[in-house]
Design an enzyme around this catalytic site. Structure first.
Site, PDB file in Angstrom:
ATOM      1  N   GLY A 204       4.524  15.292  17.297  1.00 33.25           N
ATOM      2  CA  GLY A 204       3.484  14.284  17.236  1.00 33.25           C
ATOM      3  C   GLY A 204       2.127  14.918  17.112  1.00 33.25           C
TER       4      GLY A 204
ATOM      5  N   GLY B 139      -1.607  14.266  18.569  1.00 34.85           N
ATOM      6  CA  GLY B 139      -2.426  13.488  19.475  1.00 34.85           C
ATOM      7  C   GLY B 139      -3.896  13.745  19.243  1.00 34.85           C
TER       8      GLY B 139
ATOM      9  N   PHE C 262      -5.753  15.716  20.763  1.00 38.23           N
ATOM     10  CA  PHE C 262      -6.203  17.096  20.956  1.00 38.23           C
ATOM     11  C   PHE C 262      -5.509  18.096  20.057  1.00 38.23           C
ATOM     12  CE2 PHE C 262      -6.781  15.005  25.100  1.00 38.23           C
ATOM     13  CZ  PHE C 262      -8.163  14.979  25.070  1.00 38.23           C
ATOM     14  N   GLY C 263      -4.473  17.684  19.448  1.00 37.17           N
ATOM     15  CA  GLY C 263      -3.785  18.625  18.578  1.00 37.17           C
ATOM     16  C   GLY C 263      -2.351  18.215  18.334  1.00 37.17           C
ATOM     17  N   ARG C 264      -1.671  19.090  17.657  1.00 34.85           N
ATOM     18  CA  ARG C 264      -0.294  18.785  17.277  1.00 34.85           C
ATOM     19  C   ARG C 264       0.684  19.323  18.328  1.00 34.85           C
ATOM     20  NH1 ARG C 264       0.996  19.807  11.262  1.00 34.85           N
ATOM     21  NH2 ARG C 264       0.023  17.957  10.408  1.00 34.85           N
TER      22      ARG C 264
ATOM     23  N   LYS D 183       2.000  22.497  22.588  1.00 35.59           N
ATOM     24  CA  LYS D 183       0.835  21.736  22.118  1.00 35.59           C
ATOM     25  C   LYS D 183      -0.223  22.716  21.655  1.00 35.59           C
ATOM     26  CE  LYS D 183      -1.558  17.626  23.093  1.00 35.59           C
ATOM     27  NZ  LYS D 183      -1.235  16.382  23.756  1.00 35.59           N
TER      28      LYS D 183
ATOM     29  N   ASP E 250      -7.285  11.804  31.534  1.00 36.76           N
ATOM     30  CA  ASP E 250      -6.886  11.228  30.241  1.00 36.76           C
ATOM     31  C   ASP E 250      -5.565  10.472  30.355  1.00 36.76           C
ATOM     32  OD1 ASP E 250      -7.279  10.609  27.620  1.00 36.76           O
ATOM     33  OD2 ASP E 250      -6.420  12.473  26.847  1.00 36.76           O
TER      34      ASP E 250
END
Ligand SMILES: *[C@@H]1O[C@H](CO)[C@@H](O)[C@H](O)[C@H]1NC(C)=O
Ligand SMILES: *[C@@H]1O[C@H](CO)[C@@H](O)[C@H](O)[C@H]1NC(C)=O
Ligand SMILES: *[C@@H]1O[C@H](CO)[C@@H](O)[C@H](O)[C@H]1NC(C)=O
Ligand SMILES: *[C@@H]1O[C@H](CO)[C@@H](O)[C@H](O)[C@H]1NC(C)=O
Length: 664
Positions: free
Chosen positions: A354, A356, A358-360, A376, A472
């Site tokens: 996925g 998101g 902030f990153g993959r 991540k 978050d």
């Protein structure tokens, strides 16, 4: 000149004619000489005897046209002496070329002889056959094990056979006080002189060689007792033989030749000998090739070294990490980039779980342990706050709670941080809420998930050794394990990214629907801002809608809409329409969750419950205070405005939320 030669031959033939048998001849060059040539042998216009030309696997022979007498009428073998100057010019001096031979033969018909290492002398069948009646002095440049050759640059005495009676590496004895042996390279392309002397009386055969123009060395290279009485007939032919191989086609030259029976062969007159062609087969050619080859070799070498260096450097760059001294203590939590790269198959798209805020996130299997992990990749310029962040990451790695996604470790690269988590095969909760290809979650399951996240937050806020603010909380940061239990992930990333660029800051605001007004305003995260986000999460799970939606081109906060319905007495109408109300506890729980969501989303931090209280409400240990929706009445956007958001930020808020909606 030619008239002199004609005269010479006239006398030569006169002598043959008068005496019947010739004793001697001297050929300083072969121009006009009537040699008996066969195969690919020829005499060049310059007067060189060229035994072979650039034709593969061929033989070439050249014989003095008339036979010579080698035995007395009483059958005694005569002595004889011969000398010749030869050169083997190879186009590529580094490749083994083929040799040549001087020979005394009963016949000039050697058409059945083989080329290559057989030097045009014999073939497989007649090699070493006493019926050959051949004495050969081989100048051999191929080491043939079958013939027991000593090396690929030797001089040998062959009697009917390529397996030499005796052989020595090519060279000569200097004759000085030390009498040192000097090697010669047969296929150097340089002219060399050979002397063959046989004493009929004591049957001594001497072979001597030297570089051209040098006087005959006093010590022969080979000196062997050979009984030639059964080898030579009365009449024998004298000449040369050579052959080409399959890959290299050297040119075998004879520049001059003299012969004498019962006497010493006349010296050759170097002034009269023809010159070897300069190019392409000049004696300079090999030097030229070396001159040309050397840079090529150096260039190739440099290229190989460069390629290796590039490979190593690329590998270095590929797996480069950022590791600072202060990280030493986090060793066990530190992953090598190489391992992560391997684990995720080079971060291939097929491993992408996925993408998101902030990153993959990639799925991977750690090479050593076979543990499935989620990696991540967070882009981040390491700068201020990194040290603190890593410390926090590591301390988060120590968190143990059934609803907290286990952070296994991290890795830092330039501009990038990699976080390694336990792999959750079912992905994040938002997929279950919004991706209709996934099976919907019934209320009971949703309630378990809500309670799981609440207990995780309670653990972070109050039950662990230090207070951890998640910063978050949202459905996409809640992972779902194999049994559909919630696992809270992505700790602290929001804070990390606050140190980054403005874009990243707006990215945090991109999860605006979860963002407590005071957090947005002051940028300071507290447990109460976590509670606010948790409220948005509650509504999200219960309503199956995002906290901030767009309706008729306008931003609609989910909490506002739920509150309106609450006021109108239709709060349950806001539930996810996939959820039924058949079962008794569902409706009660749902209503409680919706109202709790509103309560947690209160704009005033003091008005929000703590996570411990939230837990008590969810567990049914406490009932929600009887809240009038009127006192909860507020408009989220207007609050944001009041809290000092300028128009610019509002626009970026709107843009971000829209794009985040589209990204889904
Ligand atoms: C060699 O032969 C030539 C004539 O063919 C003759 O003039 C000369 O004397 C001979 N040399 C010796 C050493 O017998
Ligand atoms: C080699 O010599 C033979 C016989 O003289 C000739 O037929 C052939 O064309 C020559 N080949 C080359 C490549 O010079
Ligand atoms: C050379 O010998 C072979 C076989 O021994 C024979 O076939 C051929 O005719 C001979 N050639 C000459 C020119 O005599
Ligand atoms: C061969 O060489 C030996 C040793 O140098 C010498 O004594 C002898 O006379 C030579 N024989 C011939 C035929 O040249």
């Amino acid at each position: 000149m030619s008239s002199i030669l004609t005269l010479f031959y006239f006398f030569l033939f006169l002598k043959i004619a008068t005496c019947g048998a010739q004793k001697n001849f001297t050929l300083n060059g072969f121009r006009g000489a009537k040699l008996d040539l066969d195969g690919i042998a020829s005499i060049t216009p310059e007067g060189l005897l060229l035994l072979t030309n650039a034709t593969r696997l061929k033989t070439g022979h050249a014989f003095y046209p008339a036979p010579l007498r080698f035995k007395s009428p009483a059958g005694k073998t005569f002595s004889f002496s011969t000398t010749f100057v030869f050169a083997i010019v190879s186009e590529y001096s580094f490749i083994t070329s083929n040799g040549m031979a001087f020979l005394i033969s009963s016949t000039v018909n050697l058409s059945t002889a083989f080329p290559s290492q057989f030097i045009g002398l014999f073939n497989l069948e007649n090699n070493c056959d006493a019926a050959n009646h051949v004495l050969a002095i081989e100048l051999d440049t191929i080491q043939t094990p079958m013939f027991a050759d000593i090396n690929d640059n030797h001089v040998g005495i062959d009697v009917n056979c390529l397996k030499s009676v005796d052989s020595r590496p090519a060279g000569y004895f200097s004759g000085s006080a030390t009498d040192q042996f000097e090697s010669l390279n047969l296929h150097s392309g340089e002219p060399m002189q050979v002397w063959v002397d046989y004493a009929g009386g004591d049957m001594q055969l001497n072979v001597t060689m030297s570089p051209a123009k040098m006087p005959k060395p006093s010590r022969p290279l080979l000196s062997v007792k050979v009984d030639l009485s059964s080898v030579v007939y009365d009449q024998m032919y004298v000449g040369f033989s050579s052959a080409t191989g399959s890959s290299n086609h050297p040119s075998h030259y004879v520049l001059g030749w003299s012969f004498m029976v019962n006497g010493e062969a006349e010296s050759l007159d170097y002034r009269k000998l023809p010159q070897l062609p300069r190019l392409p087969r000049s004696k300079r050619k090999p030097k030229h090739i070396v001159v040309w080859l050397l840079p090529v070799a150096i260039f190739t070498f440099v290229l190989m070294v460069a390629a290796t260096v590039i490979l190593v450097v690329r590998r270095r760059i590929k797996y480069a990490e950022v590791l600072e001294d202060w990280e030493q203590e986090y060793g066990p939590h530190r992953f090598s980039y190489k391992d992560l790269h391997r684990a995720t198959d080079g971060f291939k798209d097929k491993e992408l779980l996925g993408e998101g805020g902030f990153g993959r996130v990639y799925r991977g299997v750690l090479p050593a342990s076979n543990i499935e992990v989620a990696v991540k990749r967070v882009s981040h310029e390491s700068g201020q706050g990194m040290k603190e962040f890593v410390a926090e990451i590591v301390s988060i790695g120590k968190l143990r709670h059934r609803n907290v996604a286990q952070l296994l470790g991290y890795c830092r690269r330039k501009g990038e941080l990699l976080l390694v988590y336990d792999y959750m095969p079912n992905g994040s909760l938002d997929r279950y809420l919004y991706d209709h290809t996934k099976p919907g979650l019934d209320w009971a399951r949703r309630f378990i998930i809500i309670k799981g996240v609440a207990s995780a937050l309670l653990y972070l806020h109050e039950e662990w050794e230090q207070v951890v603010v998640h910063r978050d909380i949202k459905a996409s940061n809640v992972l779902v394990d194999g049994e559909l239990n919630a696992k809270l992930g992505d700790f602290g990333l929001a804070r990390l990214c606050q140190h980054g660029t403005n874009l990243r800051t707006t990215r945090i605001i991109g999860t605006i629907g979860y963002l407590a007004p005071e957090f947005a305003r002051k940028g300071k995260a507290t447990t109460m801002s976590d509670v606010f986000a948790f409220g948005a999460f509650l509504l999200e799970v219960a309503c199956g809608r995002r906290p901030l939606g767009i309706e008729a081109g306008e931003q609609v906060f989910l909490v506002d809409w739920v509150l309106e319905n609450w006021k109108a007495g239709t709060v349950l109408a806001t539930r996810d329409q996939r959820l039924g109300l058949e079962e008794e506890p569902s409706a009660v729980e749902m209503e409680m969750v919706l109202k709790l969501g509103c309560l947690c989303s209160h704009p005033m931090p003091e008005a929000r419950p703590s996570m411990r209280q939230v837990m008590q409400f969810l567990d049914g240990d406490k009932t929600l205070p009887d809240l009038s929706p009127a006192c909860m009445s507020f408009s989220y956007p207007s609050l944001m405005q009041n809290d000092g958001y300028d128009d610019d930020t509002s626009i970026s808020v709107a843009t971000m939320s829209t794009s985040s909606l589209q990204a889904r």
